[in-house]
Design an enzyme around this catalytic site. Sequence first.
Site, mmCIF file in Angstrom:
data_model
loop_
_atom_site.group_PDB
_atom_site.id
_atom_site.type_symbol
_atom_site.label_atom_id
_atom_site.label_comp_id
_atom_site.label_asym_id
_atom_site.label_seq_id
_atom_site.Cartn_x
_atom_site.Cartn_y
_atom_site.Cartn_z
ATOM 1 N N ARG A 24 8.656 -87.327 45.727
ATOM 2 C CA ARG A 24 7.486 -86.816 46.429
ATOM 3 C C ARG A 24 6.262 -87.648 46.036
ATOM 4 O O ARG A 24 6.250 -88.341 45.026
ATOM 5 C CB ARG A 24 7.231 -85.338 46.078
ATOM 6 C CG ARG A 24 8.318 -84.374 46.543
ATOM 7 C CD ARG A 24 8.367 -84.284 48.053
ATOM 8 N NE ARG A 24 9.317 -83.281 48.504
ATOM 9 C CZ ARG A 24 10.590 -83.544 48.801
ATOM 10 N NH1 ARG A 24 11.060 -84.784 48.654
ATOM 11 N NH2 ARG A 24 11.389 -82.588 49.230
ATOM 12 N N LYS A 48 11.918 -75.832 35.122
ATOM 13 C CA LYS A 48 13.179 -75.744 35.871
ATOM 14 C C LYS A 48 13.237 -76.837 36.936
ATOM 15 O O LYS A 48 12.383 -76.900 37.816
ATOM 16 C CB LYS A 48 13.320 -74.365 36.515
ATOM 17 C CG LYS A 48 13.427 -73.233 35.496
ATOM 18 C CD LYS A 48 13.555 -71.879 36.187
ATOM 19 C CE LYS A 48 13.687 -70.759 35.164
ATOM 20 N NZ LYS A 48 13.788 -69.430 35.819
ATOM 21 N N THR A 75 1.860 -79.902 58.442
ATOM 22 C CA THR A 75 2.527 -80.083 57.154
ATOM 23 C C THR A 75 3.409 -81.317 57.217
ATOM 24 O O THR A 75 3.926 -81.674 58.286
ATOM 25 C CB THR A 75 3.398 -78.857 56.795
ATOM 26 O OG1 THR A 75 4.199 -79.156 55.644
ATOM 27 C CG2 THR A 75 4.327 -78.487 57.936
ATOM 28 N N ARG A 101 9.656 -88.108 50.569
ATOM 29 C CA ARG A 101 8.600 -87.787 51.527
ATOM 30 C C ARG A 101 7.410 -88.691 51.208
ATOM 31 O O ARG A 101 6.490 -88.301 50.494
ATOM 32 C CB ARG A 101 8.246 -86.302 51.468
ATOM 33 C CG ARG A 101 7.445 -85.848 52.668
ATOM 34 C CD ARG A 101 7.430 -84.352 52.801
ATOM 35 N NE ARG A 101 8.727 -83.851 53.227
ATOM 36 C CZ ARG A 101 9.186 -82.644 52.950
ATOM 37 N NH1 ARG A 101 8.469 -81.826 52.233
ATOM 38 N NH2 ARG A 101 10.368 -82.266 53.387
ATOM 39 N N TYR A 144 10.273 -72.982 58.716
ATOM 40 C CA TYR A 144 8.822 -73.214 58.649
ATOM 41 C C TYR A 144 8.463 -74.558 59.274
ATOM 42 O O TYR A 144 7.528 -74.664 60.081
ATOM 43 C CB TYR A 144 8.374 -73.155 57.189
ATOM 44 C CG TYR A 144 6.935 -73.548 56.947
ATOM 45 C CD1 TYR A 144 5.895 -72.828 57.521
ATOM 46 C CD2 TYR A 144 6.623 -74.627 56.130
ATOM 47 C CE1 TYR A 144 4.574 -73.187 57.294
ATOM 48 C CE2 TYR A 144 5.309 -74.983 55.889
ATOM 49 C CZ TYR A 144 4.288 -74.263 56.478
ATOM 50 O OH TYR A 144 2.991 -74.620 56.248
ATOM 51 N N ASP A 152 16.964 -79.736 51.453
ATOM 52 C CA ASP A 152 15.813 -80.520 51.019
ATOM 53 C C ASP A 152 15.876 -81.918 51.614
ATOM 54 O O ASP A 152 16.909 -82.353 52.117
ATOM 55 C CB ASP A 152 15.792 -80.621 49.491
ATOM 56 C CG ASP A 152 14.405 -80.900 48.937
ATOM 57 O OD1 ASP A 152 13.455 -81.001 49.746
ATOM 58 O OD2 ASP A 152 14.266 -81.012 47.714
ATOM 59 N N ARG A 185 4.201 -73.344 44.697
ATOM 60 C CA ARG A 185 4.645 -74.726 44.865
ATOM 61 C C ARG A 185 4.905 -75.381 43.515
ATOM 62 O O ARG A 185 4.593 -74.827 42.469
ATOM 63 C CB ARG A 185 3.596 -75.487 45.675
ATOM 64 C CG ARG A 185 3.624 -75.116 47.145
ATOM 65 C CD ARG A 185 2.347 -75.472 47.869
ATOM 66 N NE ARG A 185 1.248 -74.583 47.513
ATOM 67 C CZ ARG A 185 0.098 -74.518 48.174
ATOM 68 N NH1 ARG A 185 -0.096 -75.281 49.218
ATOM 69 N NH2 ARG A 185 -0.859 -73.691 47.780
ATOM 70 N N TYR A 237 18.989 -72.893 51.383
ATOM 71 C CA TYR A 237 18.032 -73.927 51.013
ATOM 72 C C TYR A 237 18.600 -75.311 51.321
ATOM 73 O O TYR A 237 19.804 -75.553 51.236
ATOM 74 C CB TYR A 237 17.675 -73.841 49.530
ATOM 75 C CG TYR A 237 16.574 -74.804 49.142
ATOM 76 C CD1 TYR A 237 15.257 -74.548 49.503
ATOM 77 C CD2 TYR A 237 16.860 -75.979 48.450
ATOM 78 C CE1 TYR A 237 14.247 -75.435 49.173
ATOM 79 C CE2 TYR A 237 15.848 -76.864 48.111
ATOM 80 C CZ TYR A 237 14.545 -76.587 48.479
ATOM 81 O OH TYR A 237 13.552 -77.473 48.157
#
Length: 303
Positions: free
Chosen positions: A174, A165, A53, A255, A99, A251, A149, A249
């Site tokens: 991204r 949202k 990933t 990426r 993860y 972030d 996702r 969370y």
Amino acid sequence: NPSQCPGLGCLQLTRSIKPLEGLVKIADLTINSGHHVVKYCSENNKRLIHFSTSEVYGKTIGSFLPKDSPLRQDPAYYVLKEDESPCIFGSIEKQRWSYACAKQLIERLVYAEGAENGLEFTIVRPFNWIGPRMDFIPGIDGPSEGVPRVLACFSNNLLRGEPLKLVDGGQSQRTFVYIKDAIEAVLLMIENPARANGHIFNVGNPNNEVTVRQLAEMMTQVYSKVSGEAPLEKPTIDVSSKEFYGEGYDDSDKRIPDMTIINRQLGWNPKTSLWDLLESTLTYQHRTYAEAIKKVIAKPVAS
């Protein structure tokens, strides 16, 4: 099935895991299951293509610079390179990285088996592969409380006529690649072991770079085109990450994949624009789910 792919022992995939699912489940699905596959391939002289990933990169170097630093715009501080970029995660309490950490551990095991025991391997790092049937729609073909996702989340909102949202304002950047392009890259890996073995490949499309807010705006336009429905007067709303995901969370700001290695080794470049892949995907979503969602919405709630 190895018998359907001559010369290929194992094509390893693990299902997508929501960012804040429990660490125990992540460890079982990613570390324990992955470990058995890697050991099997190594002990039986089978070639392994391991699907990892882009999460393994974690945060960019640029994200630690002051917000007004001009270096934030320097690709050296945010473009992710398979053989150079460090893997930077948040603190332990930010379980969103559990993860990513588990997937990185399996990558390191694969690499070590190659170095120490001669395992023939290729590692794939997907960057948001998008297309029809990529994910579930909550309450239709997946749990009502599920969090798919981002593209499926936004598709669900559009199908239900709800505002999209945007977590923490949708400022994260991204890239998105069409599934057809990505599968062509995987086929090149399978068919060219001499050029793919021992390599890690980013599989993404840096030309399709947008903020999550821009993605929401584009999806709203595309869905209006394919459905014939006018967009909402206020198509998006901002929510906090704590409200949307819960505690723990975190972030990454960007990426963006570097494509040098996969282009040099396999001659692969993605072709499909973001608009075209969204039009294809949302046409499928509307055709497949619109009537089912209308029935769910019209169904009276039991007292």
